[in-house]
Design a protein around this motif. Structure first.
Motif, PDB file in Angstrom:
ATOM      1  N   ASP A 275       0.815  -1.221   0.000  1.00 56.43           N
ATOM      2  CA  ASP A 275       0.000   0.000   0.000  1.00 56.43           C
ATOM      3  C   ASP A 275       0.846   1.267   0.000  1.00 56.43           C
ATOM      4  N   ASP A 276       2.024   1.204   0.647  1.00 61.51           N
ATOM      5  CA  ASP A 276       2.883   2.395   0.701  1.00 61.51           C
ATOM      6  C   ASP A 276       3.742   2.560  -0.548  1.00 61.51           C
ATOM      7  N   GLY A 277       3.579   1.657  -1.521  1.00 60.21           N
ATOM      8  CA  GLY A 277       4.315   1.749  -2.778  1.00 60.21           C
ATOM      9  C   GLY A 277       5.602   0.945  -2.814  1.00 60.21           C
ATOM     10  N   SER A 278       6.040   0.441  -1.677  1.00 61.88           N
ATOM     11  CA  SER A 278       7.284  -0.338  -1.650  1.00 61.88           C
ATOM     12  C   SER A 278       7.035  -1.745  -2.195  1.00 61.88           C
ATOM     13  N   ILE A 279       8.116  -2.365  -2.632  1.00 57.40           N
ATOM     14  CA  ILE A 279       8.052  -3.718  -3.176  1.00 57.40           C
ATOM     15  C   ILE A 279       8.417  -4.706  -2.077  1.00 57.40           C
ATOM     16  N   ALA A 280       7.595  -5.744  -1.923  1.00 48.35           N
ATOM     17  CA  ALA A 280       7.845  -6.785  -0.935  1.00 48.35           C
ATOM     18  C   ALA A 280       7.977  -8.126  -1.657  1.00 48.35           C
ATOM     19  N   LEU A 281       8.575  -9.074  -0.983  1.00 45.90           N
ATOM     20  CA  LEU A 281       8.791 -10.398  -1.551  1.00 45.90           C
ATOM     21  C   LEU A 281       8.065 -11.456  -0.729  1.00 45.90           C
ATOM     22  N   ASN A 282       7.344 -12.331  -1.412  1.00 47.03           N
ATOM     23  CA  ASN A 282       6.856 -13.566  -0.806  1.00 47.03           C
ATOM     24  C   ASN A 282       7.787 -14.638  -1.369  1.00 47.03           C
ATOM     25  N   PRO A 283       8.785 -15.096  -0.585  1.00 45.72           N
ATOM     26  CA  PRO A 283       9.810 -15.991  -1.138  1.00 45.72           C
ATOM     27  C   PRO A 283       9.377 -17.437  -1.315  1.00 45.72           C
ATOM     28  N   LEU A 284       8.230 -17.812  -0.745  1.00 45.15           N
ATOM     29  CA  LEU A 284       7.795 -19.199  -0.889  1.00 45.15           C
ATOM     30  C   LEU A 284       6.282 -19.295  -0.830  1.00 45.15           C
ATOM     31  N   GLY A 285       5.684 -19.416  -1.998  1.00 49.75           N
ATOM     32  CA  GLY A 285       4.244 -19.579  -2.070  1.00 49.75           C
ATOM     33  C   GLY A 285       3.865 -21.039  -2.235  1.00 49.75           C
ATOM     34  N   GLU A 286       4.754 -21.805  -2.900  1.00 52.11           N
ATOM     35  CA  GLU A 286       4.445 -23.202  -3.191  1.00 52.11           C
ATOM     36  C   GLU A 286       5.733 -23.927  -3.567  1.00 52.11           C
ATOM     37  N   ILE A 287       5.820 -25.183  -3.203  1.00 52.67           N
ATOM     38  CA  ILE A 287       6.930 -26.042  -3.624  1.00 52.67           C
ATOM     39  C   ILE A 287       6.396 -26.990  -4.686  1.00 52.67           C
ATOM     40  N   ASN A 288       7.060 -27.052  -5.809  1.00 52.05           N
ATOM     41  CA  ASN A 288       6.682 -27.955  -6.892  1.00 52.05           C
ATOM     42  C   ASN A 288       7.759 -29.035  -6.995  1.00 52.05           C
ATOM     43  N   ALA A 289       7.536 -30.178  -6.365  1.00 51.06           N
ATOM     44  CA  ALA A 289       8.505 -31.276  -6.357  1.00 51.06           C
ATOM     45  C   ALA A 289       8.328 -32.092  -7.631  1.00 51.06           C
ATOM     46  N   ARG A 290       8.752 -31.497  -8.723  1.00 48.85           N
ATOM     47  CA  ARG A 290       8.606 -32.096 -10.056  1.00 48.85           C
ATOM     48  C   ARG A 290       9.352 -31.228 -11.052  1.00 48.85           C
ATOM     49  N   MET A 291       9.384 -31.663 -12.296  1.00 45.64           N
ATOM     50  CA  MET A 291       9.925 -30.845 -13.376  1.00 45.64           C
ATOM     51  C   MET A 291       8.974 -29.669 -13.570  1.00 45.64           C
ATOM     52  N   THR A 292       9.514 -28.462 -13.740  1.00 40.00           N
ATOM     53  CA  THR A 292       8.683 -27.273 -13.903  1.00 40.00           C
ATOM     54  C   THR A 292       8.961 -26.602 -15.243  1.00 40.00           C
ATOM     55  N   PHE A 293       8.042 -25.738 -15.679  1.00 40.63           N
ATOM     56  CA  PHE A 293       8.271 -24.956 -16.890  1.00 40.63           C
ATOM     57  C   PHE A 293       9.527 -24.102 -16.742  1.00 40.63           C
ATOM     58  N   GLY A 294       9.747 -23.568 -15.556  1.00 38.88           N
ATOM     59  CA  GLY A 294      10.922 -22.731 -15.328  1.00 38.88           C
ATOM     60  C   GLY A 294      12.217 -23.486 -15.554  1.00 38.88           C
ATOM     61  N   LEU A 295      12.297 -24.702 -15.044  1.00 34.53           N
ATOM     62  CA  LEU A 295      13.501 -25.515 -15.234  1.00 34.53           C
ATOM     63  C   LEU A 295      13.706 -25.831 -16.707  1.00 34.53           C
ATOM     64  N   VAL A 296      12.639 -26.153 -17.393  1.00 33.01           N
ATOM     65  CA  VAL A 296      12.725 -26.425 -18.835  1.00 33.01           C
ATOM     66  C   VAL A 296      13.187 -25.170 -19.572  1.00 33.01           C
ATOM     67  N   ALA A 297      12.638 -24.013 -19.224  1.00 29.12           N
ATOM     68  CA  ALA A 297      13.005 -22.759 -19.889  1.00 29.12           C
ATOM     69  C   ALA A 297      14.479 -22.435 -19.689  1.00 29.12           C
ATOM     70  N   TRP A 298      14.976 -22.560 -18.447  1.00 31.61           N
ATOM     71  CA  TRP A 298      16.393 -22.276 -18.187  1.00 31.61           C
ATOM     72  C   TRP A 298      17.297 -23.248 -18.934  1.00 31.61           C
ATOM     73  N   THR A 299      16.900 -24.520 -19.010  1.00 25.01           N
ATOM     74  CA  THR A 299      17.689 -25.515 -19.740  1.00 25.01           C
ATOM     75  C   THR A 299      17.740 -25.175 -21.224  1.00 25.01           C
ATOM     76  N   LEU A 300      16.599 -24.806 -21.795  1.00 18.90           N
ATOM     77  CA  LEU A 300      16.564 -24.412 -23.217  1.00 18.90           C
ATOM     78  C   LEU A 300      17.398 -23.159 -23.456  1.00 18.90           C
ATOM     79  N   ALA A 301      17.317 -22.197 -22.549  1.00 23.36           N
ATOM     80  CA  ALA A 301      18.067 -20.952 -22.706  1.00 23.36           C
ATOM     81  C   ALA A 301      19.573 -21.208 -22.689  1.00 23.36           C
ATOM     82  N   GLU A 302      20.012 -22.156 -21.884  1.00 26.51           N
ATOM     83  CA  GLU A 302      21.440 -22.509 -21.859  1.00 26.51           C
ATOM     84  C   GLU A 302      21.883 -23.067 -23.194  1.00 26.51           C
TER      85      GLU A 302
END
Length: 84
Positions: free
Chosen positions: A49-76
């Motif tokens: 509300d005050d305009g500052s940026i906050a972090l939620n560092p853990l919303g969910e754990i995905n114990a599996r292959m993720t799109f993010g992991l696939v994307a980083w692997t492809l980018a490499e």
């Protein structure tokens, strides 16, 4: 519908450090629970509300292959890619 993953981020060093710390803690907990394999975590920043940026560092754990992991692997394999 999944559209893309933007691999270029403008996260501060403080946020990057908190995410790394959170990831390491999750990895240790998964290891202690006997899990062996890929995982990802969902985390996000949001504007308070005050305009500052906050972090939620853990919303969910995905114990599996993720799109993010696939994307980083492809980018490499495709140097210069920032959006997959």
């Amino acid at each position: 519908r999944f559209l893309a993953i933007d691999l270029e981020t403008s996260l501060s060093e403080e946020i990057r450090a908190r995410l790394a710390e959170t990831t390491e803690a999750v990895a240790e907990c998964l290891r202690l629970a006997g899990y062996v394999g890929p995982f990802g975590i969902d985390a996000w920043t949001y504007r308070q509300d005050d305009g500052s940026i906050a972090l939620n560092p853990l919303g969910e754990i995905n114990a599996r292959m993720t799109f993010g992991l696939v994307a980083w692997t492809l980018a490499e394999r495709q140097p210069g890619s920032r959006l997959l």
